[in-house]
Enzyme design. Structure first.
Site, PDB file in Angstrom:
ATOM      1  N   TYR A   1      14.503  17.494   3.962  1.00 23.66           N
ATOM      2  CA  TYR A   1      13.211  18.137   3.757  1.00 23.66           C
ATOM      3  C   TYR A   1      13.303  19.510   4.394  1.00 23.66           C
ATOM      4  O   TYR A   1      12.732  20.393   4.309  1.00 23.66           O
ATOM      5  CB  TYR A   1      12.170  17.186   4.494  1.00 23.66           C
ATOM      6  CG  TYR A   1      11.709  15.952   4.061  1.00 23.66           C
ATOM      7  CD1 TYR A   1      12.196  15.615   2.565  1.00 23.66           C
ATOM      8  CD2 TYR A   1      11.328  15.005   4.817  1.00 23.66           C
ATOM      9  CE1 TYR A   1      11.734  14.310   2.177  1.00 23.66           C
ATOM     10  CE2 TYR A   1      11.130  13.516   4.217  1.00 23.66           C
ATOM     11  CZ  TYR A   1      11.611  13.485   3.017  1.00 23.66           C
ATOM     12  OH  TYR A   1      11.116  11.981   2.362  1.00 23.66           O
TER      13      TYR A   1
ATOM     14  N   GLU B   1      26.726  14.109   6.932  1.00 21.16           N
ATOM     15  CA  GLU B   1      26.417  13.563   8.328  1.00 21.16           C
ATOM     16  C   GLU B   1      27.645  12.792   8.515  1.00 21.16           C
ATOM     17  O   GLU B   1      28.616  12.516   7.900  1.00 21.16           O
ATOM     18  CB  GLU B   1      25.269  12.996   8.261  1.00 21.16           C
ATOM     19  CG  GLU B   1      24.980  11.830   7.727  1.00 21.16           C
ATOM     20  CD  GLU B   1      23.794  10.950   7.734  1.00 21.16           C
ATOM     21  OE1 GLU B   1      22.576  11.935   7.744  1.00 21.16           O
ATOM     22  OE2 GLU B   1      23.263   9.881   8.126  1.00 21.16           O
TER      23      GLU B   1
ATOM     24  N   HIS C   1      21.437   5.232  12.485  1.00 22.74           N
ATOM     25  CA  HIS C   1      21.707   4.274  11.199  1.00 22.74           C
ATOM     26  C   HIS C   1      23.159   4.660  10.398  1.00 22.74           C
ATOM     27  O   HIS C   1      23.287   3.998   9.472  1.00 22.74           O
ATOM     28  CB  HIS C   1      20.486   4.350   9.951  1.00 22.74           C
ATOM     29  CG  HIS C   1      20.365   5.612   9.358  1.00 22.74           C
ATOM     30  ND1 HIS C   1      18.899   6.335   9.150  1.00 22.74           N
ATOM     31  CD2 HIS C   1      21.045   6.608   8.986  1.00 22.74           C
ATOM     32  CE1 HIS C   1      19.188   7.468   8.404  1.00 22.74           C
ATOM     33  NE2 HIS C   1      20.434   7.695   8.522  1.00 22.74           N
TER      34      HIS C   1
ATOM     35  N   THR D   1      14.291   1.314   0.017  1.00 24.87           N
ATOM     36  CA  THR D   1      14.029   0.190   0.811  1.00 24.87           C
ATOM     37  C   THR D   1      15.240   0.549   1.834  1.00 24.87           C
ATOM     38  O   THR D   1      16.385   1.053   1.554  1.00 24.87           O
ATOM     39  CB  THR D   1      14.542  -1.061   0.360  1.00 24.87           C
ATOM     40  OG1 THR D   1      13.754  -1.328  -0.860  1.00 24.87           O
ATOM     41  CG2 THR D   1      14.311  -2.067   1.381  1.00 24.87           C
TER      42      THR D   1
ATOM     43  N   SER E   1       0.908  -1.234  -0.160  1.00 19.91           N
ATOM     44  CA  SER E   1       0.098   0.000   0.033  1.00 19.91           C
ATOM     45  C   SER E   1       0.900   1.352  -0.132  1.00 19.91           C
ATOM     46  O   SER E   1       0.457   2.147  -0.524  1.00 19.91           O
ATOM     47  CB  SER E   1      -0.955   0.035   1.246  1.00 19.91           C
ATOM     48  OG  SER E   1      -0.226  -0.106   2.450  1.00 19.91           O
TER      49      SER E   1
END
Lengths: 389, 294
Positions: B159, B209, B247, B97, B19
């Protein structure tokens, strides 16, 4: 996923690598009894401790007799342990005893990957401490050899390392297979990092490992579920951090007072930069990731509400992958269940921003903001008031 | 104008069954992207929400002349999916992903060297050429057409900063999210090379980063080959060094460069650096006016 020295060495041993047998002294008052029970006369003593669950080792001390070993235990315990790359002195909790072997060379060997070149890299160093900018430079005391993924391991790689270490021909012949095994294990177990040292080249020209540890790629754990029970990540986490970890939330505690809940490391780090540039400090860095579901957000906020260090929660979500209103629902569910005694500042933007703001508006437990700088200014003011009053 | 994507881009979605993929495919189409098909093995020949479905990627490519694939596969299937894209010679693959195994990426990187495809990601938020085409999961309304080329490792940071630029009425030529993983298909150098040649891009903004070496490599590249002004920010310079977060591949933290070190190298290479994220838009604006770029 991090593995202890003992488990890593067991794995190496099972794959045909020579590993020094070791015995662990835990009760220093029994040093004499312990040493007298050991085989051999000369020993390597390796001070050992745990810092937040991570293993730390001190410099190797050589004892020339059993009497000497007993004396050295005392010295090691009194001097404490200086962790690698840190000035901190840690109390020694254990000393690892290995029967000293006559050796020709000692060196340090790591395998890791170089992300920008996408190659596996052997790093060989004659010193325990690695130079800080080693990747782009080679020095007299260390060498970097990259292995191309498509080509795989080739003998020249081992030869390059061996000649750097001034090994003789006899030793090189024997060592080539060992280096190949290291590379094969690195691939087979989806490792991120395989670190070995001290590594000895014995008089018999054999490579013998004394210390070793490894880190497995978190994303590949599903291929090695049987190894999961050995992972030690739990040990280095506080209870709340571990609860978060199990829910796929990155939760790191610090000494400040502001808890930041974000959906992406980049924005989280930027927030920390901003808050600390303005004189504030953070208590927790909580990252649910850009693809976080409503439930994960809810869980993250519930855990933060349990964390007594946090004096104020700042929630900053800029959503792309996941819709803002789903995130807002998660936040509201967490707030409805839990008692809230601290101020919560929320900034939410991105896809479906308007319905999200509608959901959050009027909730008495939170203060909504639109602008980043304004919200940070408000937070710092609020924290200041709290610490004064 | 802009890089990688424009009005002529033809997009297919790989793994339209979830979805999430459906939502974002529709979202891209609403933004103006020409969505020409999707691939779901076993459902070939059907139509889902107005999008024709194909069984294989090469079949989709042949029938739609797709120029870019947006990938929504679970991490275990990404290696297979990207290999199929490479075989079908899809020029641009954008993989959203997260959690792709490290060694799968190492393998893919060596294959991509000799492939006709370029990979962005994994864990990329995608690429957008504002006003023309968006392939990815970013909220389209925060972007504005203009002359600043933006490239970022992290999506959320992209963003945040872009939305500030837009508030200050500084538009963007193209914005690229590289993905925050340890090993990524395209790095800063691959992107700024294109910005240098792009007519619409007058200034390049790099958002880096902690973790990895990508920022150091691009700094040296800029010094040698880039004539356009570059602004760089590296997130995490105020982070205590001995702890790992998020991460960013921070686990091997004694083996990597700190944010502060990266900023120093940028400065040595004549890049305009910004230390606090709230000063980025200001710095960009000042440069644009000082140098009369627009």
């Amino acid at each position: 996923m991090r593995f202890l020295e003992s488990d890593t060495k067991q794995l190496l041993k099972e794959n045909g690598i020579k590993v020094l047998d070791y015995y662990t002294l835990k009760n220093f008052d029994n040093a004499r009894e312990f040493v007298n029970g050991l085989q051999g006369e000369r020993f390597f003593l390796r001070p050992h401790t745990y810092e937040r669950g991570k293993e730390r080792f001190g410099e190797v001390v050589i004892a020339s007799s059993k009497e000497d070993a007993i004396d050295k235990v005392k010295v090691i315990v009194e001097e404490k342990l200086t962790a690698l790359l840190s000035e901190k002195k840690l109390p020694v909790t254990e000393i690892i005893f290995e029967e000293a072997i006559p050796y020709k060379k000692v060196f340090y060997l790591s395998l890791f990957f170089d992300g920008s070149k996408a190659k596996t890299v052997f790093l060989i160093s004659k010193r325990r401490l690695m130079p800080k900018d080693f990747i782009n430079q080679e020095g007299d005391d260390h060498i970097v050899v990259a292995v191309d993924f498509a080509a795989g391991f080739s003998q020249f790689i081992a030869r390059k390392i061996c000649f750097f270490l001034d090994m003789d021909n006899e030793a090189i012949k024997k060592a080539i297979n060992n280096f190949k095994t290291f590379y094969v294990l690195f691939l087979k177990f989806d490792l991120k990092f395989l670190n070995m040292g001290p590594v000895y080249l014995s008089e018999e020209n054999e490579i013998v490992i004394s210390g070793a540890h490894m880190i497995m790629d978190q994303n590949s754990v599903y291929r090695h579920l049987d190894m999961l029970k050995l992972a030690t990540d739990k040990d280095e986490l506080q209870d709340l951090e571990w609860e978060a970890y199990r829910n796929d939330i990155s939760y790191v505690m610090f000494d400040g007072d502001i808890g930041c809940l974000v959906n992406g490391t980049g924005i989280g780090l930027a927030l920390v930069d901003l808050i600390r540039h303005k004189g504030g400090d953070i208590a927790a860095f909580v990252d649910v990731g850009g693809a976080a579901s409503k439930d994960r957000v809810k869980k993250a906020l519930s855990i933060m509400l349990k964390d007594k260090h946090i004096k104020l929660i700042f929630i900053n979500f800029f959503n792309g992958m996941v819709k803002s209103d789903e995130i807002a629902e998660g936040l509201i569910e967490a707030l409805d269940v839990d008692e809230v005694e601290i101020p919560i500042v929320v900034r939410i933007d991105g896809i479906n921003k308007v319905p999200a703001l509608k959901l959050l508006a009027g909730n008495s437990k939170i203060t909504l903001f639109d602008d980043l700088s304004e919200s940070v200014a408000y937070i710092l003011e609020k924290v200041k008031q709290k610490s004064e009053g | 104008m802009g890089i990688l994507l424009d009005r002529n881009t033809r997009m297919i979605t790989i793994g339209l069954n979830s979805s999430l993929a459906q939502f974002h495919t529709t979202n891209c189409r609403e933004y103006g992207t020409n969505v020409v098909g999707a691939v779901i093995p076993g459902l070939g020949g059907t139509i889902k929400e107005g999008v024709p479905i194909f069984n294989t990627i090469s079949h989709a490519k042949r029938n739609t002349l797709a120029s870019v694939a947006m990938m929504f596969l679970p991490p275990q299937l990404v290696l297979d999916g990207i290999l199929e894209c490479i075989e079908a010679e899809i020029p641009l693959i954008i993989c959203t992903t997260t959690g792709v195994p490290l060694h799968d990426m190492l393998k893919l990187k060596s294959i991509l060297l000799n492939a006709k495809s370029q990979l962005i990601g994994p864990s990329s938020v995608g690429i957008i050429t504002p006003g023309e085409c968006k392939v990815g999961v970013m909220p389209g309304f925060i972007f504005m057409p203009g002359n600043v080329g933006v490239v970022s490792r992290s999506g959320s940071l992209l963003y945040e900063i872009v939305s500030e630029l837009t508030k200050q009425e500084i538009g963007q030529s193209t914005c690229v999210g590289l993905g925050g993983d340890n090993v990524i298909g395209s790095d800063f150098i691959d992107i700024i090379k294109l910005f240098e040649k792009d007519y619409a891009t007058k200034l390049i903004l790099i958002l880096g980063e902690i973790g990895g070496n990508y920022e150091i490599d691009v700094a040296h590249y800029i010094k040698k080959y880039i004539s356009k002004p570059v602004v760089a920010y590296v997130a995490g310079s105020m982070m205590p060094r001995d702890r790992q977060v998020g991460h960013s591949g921070m686990e091997i933290n004694t083996l990597i460069h700190s944010a502060e070190k990266k900023l120093e190298v940028f400065e040595e290479c004549a890049v305009n650096i910004v230390r606090s994220p709230d000063k980025i838009a200001q710095k960009v604006k000042k440069l644009i006016y000082d140098k009369e770029l627009i």
